[in-house]
Design an enzyme around this catalytic site. Structure first.
Site, PDB file in Angstrom:
ATOM      1  N   GLU A  51      44.100  35.384  33.678  1.00 39.16           N
ATOM      2  CA  GLU A  51      43.601  34.381  34.635  1.00 39.16           C
ATOM      3  C   GLU A  51      43.898  33.010  34.057  1.00 39.16           C
ATOM      4  O   GLU A  51      43.790  32.791  32.843  1.00 39.16           O
ATOM      5  CB  GLU A  51      42.094  34.524  34.842  1.00 39.16           C
ATOM      6  CG  GLU A  51      41.554  33.409  35.750  1.00 39.16           C
ATOM      7  CD  GLU A  51      40.133  33.624  36.227  1.00 39.16           C
ATOM      8  OE1 GLU A  51      39.355  34.279  35.523  1.00 39.16           O
ATOM      9  OE2 GLU A  51      39.809  33.103  37.319  1.00 39.16           O
ATOM     10  N   CYS A 262      37.870  34.395  39.358  1.00 39.22           N
ATOM     11  CA  CYS A 262      37.333  33.431  40.322  1.00 39.22           C
ATOM     12  C   CYS A 262      38.427  32.535  40.888  1.00 39.22           C
ATOM     13  O   CYS A 262      38.311  32.026  41.998  1.00 39.22           O
ATOM     14  CB  CYS A 262      36.255  32.579  39.660  1.00 39.22           C
ATOM     15  SG  CYS A 262      34.796  33.526  39.222  1.00 39.22           S
ATOM     16  N   ASN A 389      37.354  39.441  44.506  1.00 35.71           N
ATOM     17  CA  ASN A 389      36.929  39.408  43.111  1.00 35.71           C
ATOM     18  C   ASN A 389      35.467  38.985  43.034  1.00 35.71           C
ATOM     19  O   ASN A 389      35.127  37.866  43.432  1.00 35.71           O
ATOM     20  CB  ASN A 389      37.752  38.389  42.313  1.00 35.71           C
ATOM     21  CG  ASN A 389      37.163  38.172  40.925  1.00 35.71           C
ATOM     22  OD1 ASN A 389      37.244  39.054  40.068  1.00 35.71           O
ATOM     23  ND2 ASN A 389      36.541  37.022  40.698  1.00 35.71           N
ATOM     24  N   GLU A 390      34.646  39.865  42.555  1.00 32.82           N
ATOM     25  CA  GLU A 390      33.225  39.543  42.315  1.00 32.82           C
ATOM     26  C   GLU A 390      32.596  38.847  43.518  1.00 32.82           C
ATOM     27  O   GLU A 390      31.733  37.983  43.357  1.00 32.82           O
ATOM     28  CB  GLU A 390      33.072  38.640  41.088  1.00 32.82           C
ATOM     29  CG  GLU A 390      33.378  39.295  39.784  1.00 32.82           C
ATOM     30  CD  GLU A 390      32.918  38.474  38.574  1.00 32.82           C
ATOM     31  OE1 GLU A 390      32.398  37.359  38.758  1.00 32.82           O
ATOM     32  OE2 GLU A 390      33.091  38.965  37.444  1.00 32.82           O
TER      33      GLU A 390
HETATM   34  O1  AHR Z   1      36.789  36.123  33.130  1.00 27.82           O
HETATM   35  C1  AHR Z   1      36.200  34.926  33.508  1.00 27.82           C
HETATM   36  C2  AHR Z   1      35.515  35.013  34.866  1.00 27.82           C
HETATM   37  O2  AHR Z   1      34.493  35.930  34.805  1.00 27.82           O
HETATM   38  C3  AHR Z   1      36.364  35.512  35.998  1.00 27.82           C
HETATM   39  O3  AHR Z   1      37.076  34.518  36.614  1.00 27.82           O
HETATM   40  C4  AHR Z   1      35.363  36.057  36.960  1.00 27.82           C
HETATM   41  O4  AHR Z   1      35.891  37.090  37.734  1.00 27.82           O
HETATM   42  C5  AHR Z   1      34.216  36.455  36.094  1.00 27.82           C
HETATM   43  O5  AHR Z   1      33.032  35.923  36.546  1.00 27.82           O
END
Ligand code: AHR
Length: 663
Positions: A51, A262, A389-390
């Site tokens: 990321e 994120c 994602n989440e």
């Molecule tokens: O890994 C860091 C963050 O942690 C990622 O962006 C998110 O998916 C999680 O909350």
């Protein structure tokens, strides 16, 4: 790996110590049925999650050395940023101005550019600091390129009276002004032209600068000013930083999840990570703020991600937004999820389907042709696709996820869609995400957990009881967060124990990746991370070492084994790899050594050499420190094993015993 002859003194002394000096431990018996057919597990189990956080991409893995090369920085990313951040005008005998303009953009996606004007004859210099300096190596080549157009020659209000060319000198300089390389150009056209040259640095320095010097009266527009080392990973143009990419490749990851996190669902709908914005000529890509507080050039875009996957033999695992933004969007503290209007979902879903065509379609297809035009006529072989994602599992999410998932299933049943079950290993989003996965028959879900080392040890049985008829699991983000979130050996061993449990359950857990992967020193907003770096060095953590050992000792079939009265701080997996080697992984989380009797039931040889690999240190608090030798080095040696043999696991250790072609 260090040979045992180079082992640290403490380990050498440990090996020489008479058994009686060691704390007494009753020998436990690990019994492994090496003749059993075993349970096949996922061939893709251990991968990585990249990321763009902590300056992982721009200023990190992406080898571009110029910061804000397109003059697109904005206060949306960071309050104090402007289009001219990282650039400075310095008079060198002349008088001039530096402005930003947008009247004649290079491309609609790249709307701003710099205007460098010289008011009197005499030099003015436009200086770029790079990302905390431009790191250069002596005798290495650097490829400079930029776009320029002449706005006027002579005085600004002279009209088109003068058609004089405007010379521009480009230099690499130290901060003190010593010239490391130089070349010159002449801008003759009133429309955008590209310029490029190769510069060879005459010295090594961690923090040089790029200096563009104008000296004739006139005005120049400049954009997409870029400097790359010629030695990128696999020498790709617009490529990756070779040392960092190699450190990642050394993990032997079976897949790479990208581009987030994120970052994917973004800070509001306009900040979604849209894959189509990240392909094609870099100067035409739509850049945007990164919700981690900086900028995304997307120079490292989908083509570059897929190419890197292919380079290192990993599957690509892209993640697209599920039609909703991050619930933390807009400083709302968890209530800011925005849902794409349903009227826009058709076009959005088409973008997702186009991604599959871009990755897998023939070069004669609309999107496959774009991949081919970028230099890759053969399909990339996309198999996994993350959707969301989440995300907060709201009715709005449910509706949009279902539309996307059904469209992919209908058009591309070969694609494994990975759904999301929130940011934690339990709780409301976790429960709702799983219920949704059951209802929609989602093939795989993405579980995340950042927990203490103790939590990892206490949850080794988590997947033993998972219902195999439900969705498969991708553990997309995990890390053991120790005290002060340091990358200690304690954390690394808790992760190692967790990995043995994932191997044992590799029939239901298909994929797993530590998070986050990279962090730049001085630019880190999240700890711990797997690999730290600065502009010239790479600093792997002990957690990295654990990942490397598992990646390089991947297994294909889990063998039945028993360990009666196993203590809670001992974890193991017993398996065969695809070549038939028996691979035993043993993690001792105790502060004392552990005696083990290992029975290889069905082992037909009386004795055979085996490869022993150990990562250990008596103090679980140790952590790798930048520019120092590893706090706990991996040691390897050949030992002899027989159908039953005794083995001692050092305190705080990961031990791997590889027995070639057993039984
Ligand atoms: O890994 C860091 C963050 O942690 C990622 O962006 C998110 O998916 C999680 O909350």
């Amino acid at each position: 790996m260090l040979p045992f002859s180079n082992r640290p003194l403490w380990l050498a002394l440990l090996a020489l110590a008479p058994a009686s000096t060691l704390p007494a431990q009753a020998a436990l018996t690990l019994s492994v049925d090496v003749a059993a057919p075993g349970k096949p597990i996922s061939p893709d189990l251990f991968g990585i999650f990249f990321e763009d956080i902590n300056y992982s991409a721009d200023g990190g893995l992406y080898a571009e050395l110029i910061q804000n090369r397109s003059f697109e920085y904005s206060p949306l990313a960071r309050r104090e940023w402007t289009n001219l951040t990282a650039w400075e005008l310095t008079p060198r005998g002349g008088r001039g101005d530096l402005d930003v303009d947008g009247a004649f953009p290079l491309h609609a996606n790249n709307p701003h550019y710099a205007v460098l004007s010289v008011r009197d004859t005499g030099e003015v210099a436009l200086v770029n600091e790079g990302f905390d300096g431009v790191a250069l190596r002596a005798d290495e080549d650097y490829r400079l390129s930029f776009f320029a157009r002449r706005l006027y020659a002579g005085g600004r209000w002279d009209g088109k009276k003068s058609a004089s060319p405007l010379p521009l000198v480009a230099r690499l300089e130290t901060r003190e002004g010593a010239v490391l390389a130089e070349t010159s150009f002449v801008v003759t056209e009133d429309s955008w032209q590209t310029f490029s040259a190769t510069l060879k640095s005459n010295a090594t320095t961690p923090a040089a600068r790029l200096v563009l010097i104008a000296r004739e009266r006139g005005g120049l527009a400049l954009d997409e000013v870029s400097l790359f080392p010629a030695k990128t990973f696999r020498a790709h143009p617009n490529g990756l930083r070779a040392d960092l990419a190699q450190t990642i490749a050394d993990l032997r990851p079976r897949f790479i999840r990208f581009p987030g996190g994120c970052l994917v669902h973004g800070n509001g709908i306009p900040n979604f990570y849209r894959w189509k914005d990240t392909i094609g000529p870099v100067e035409q890509r739509r850049q945007q703020a990164n919700l981690w507080g900086y900028h995304q050039t997307v120079g490292l875009g989908y083509f570059e991600y897929f190419q890197f996957c292919e380079d290192i033999g990993a599957r690509a695992l892209p993640v697209v937004p599920a039609g909703v933004s991050c619930q933390n969007s807009g400083h709302t503290g968890g209530t800011g999820q925005q849902c794409l209007p349903l009227a826009e979902m058709g076009a959005y879903i088409q973008d997702v389907l186009d991604l599959i065509e871009w990755a897998n379609g023939p070069s004669t297809s609309t999107w496959g042709a774009k991949r081919a035009a970028a230099g890759h006529p053969a399909p990339f072989g996309l198999k996994y696709l993350g959707v969301g994602n989440e995300d907060h599992i709201t009715p709005g999410f449910h509706e949009r996820f279902e539309l996307i998932q059904r469209a992919i299933q209908a058009r591309h049943p070969e694609i494994v869609v990975i759904g999301t079950v929130g940011p934690a290993p339990d709780g409301e989003d976790f429960e709702r995400g799983w219920r949704l996965a059951d209802e929609l028959r989602v093939p795989m879900v993405d579980e995340h957990y950042y927990k203490s080392p103790d939590w990892f040890w206490a949850n080794l049985a988590r997947y033993d009881a998972y219902d195999r008829s439900r969705a498969k699991v991708y553990v997309g983000e995990y890390a053991a967060h120790d005290d002060k979130r340091r990358s200690t050996l304690r954390a690394a061993l808790a992760e190692a124990a967790h990995l043995t449990a994932l191997e044992r359950n590799g029939d239901v857990v298909t994929l797993a990746s530590y998070a986050p992967l990279l962090a730049k020193r001085g630019r880190t907003q999240w700890t711990p991370d797997l690999i730290y770096f600065d502009n010239t060095n790479v600093y792997p953590t002990l957690s990295y070492e654990v990942q490397r050992l598992f990646g390089n000792n991947a297994v294909a079939t889990v063998l039945p084994s028993t360990l009666r009265d196993a203590p809670t701080n001992l974890a193991f997996s017993t398996a065969r790899d695809s070549a038939g080697d028996l691979v035993l992984k043993l993690v001792n989380g105790a502060s004392t050594p552990r005696q083990l009797r290992i029975e290889l039931v069905g082992f037909t040889r009386t004795s055979t050499p085996a490869e022993l690999t150990v990562l250990a240190h008596p103090d679980a608090n140790v952590a790798n420190e930048d520019a120092r030798p590893p706090a706990a080095a991996t040691l390897s040696q050949t030992i002899t094993v027989s159908p039953t043999f005794e083995h001692e696991l050092p305190a705080h250790s990961l031990t791997i015993i590889r027995i070639p072609h057993a039984p």
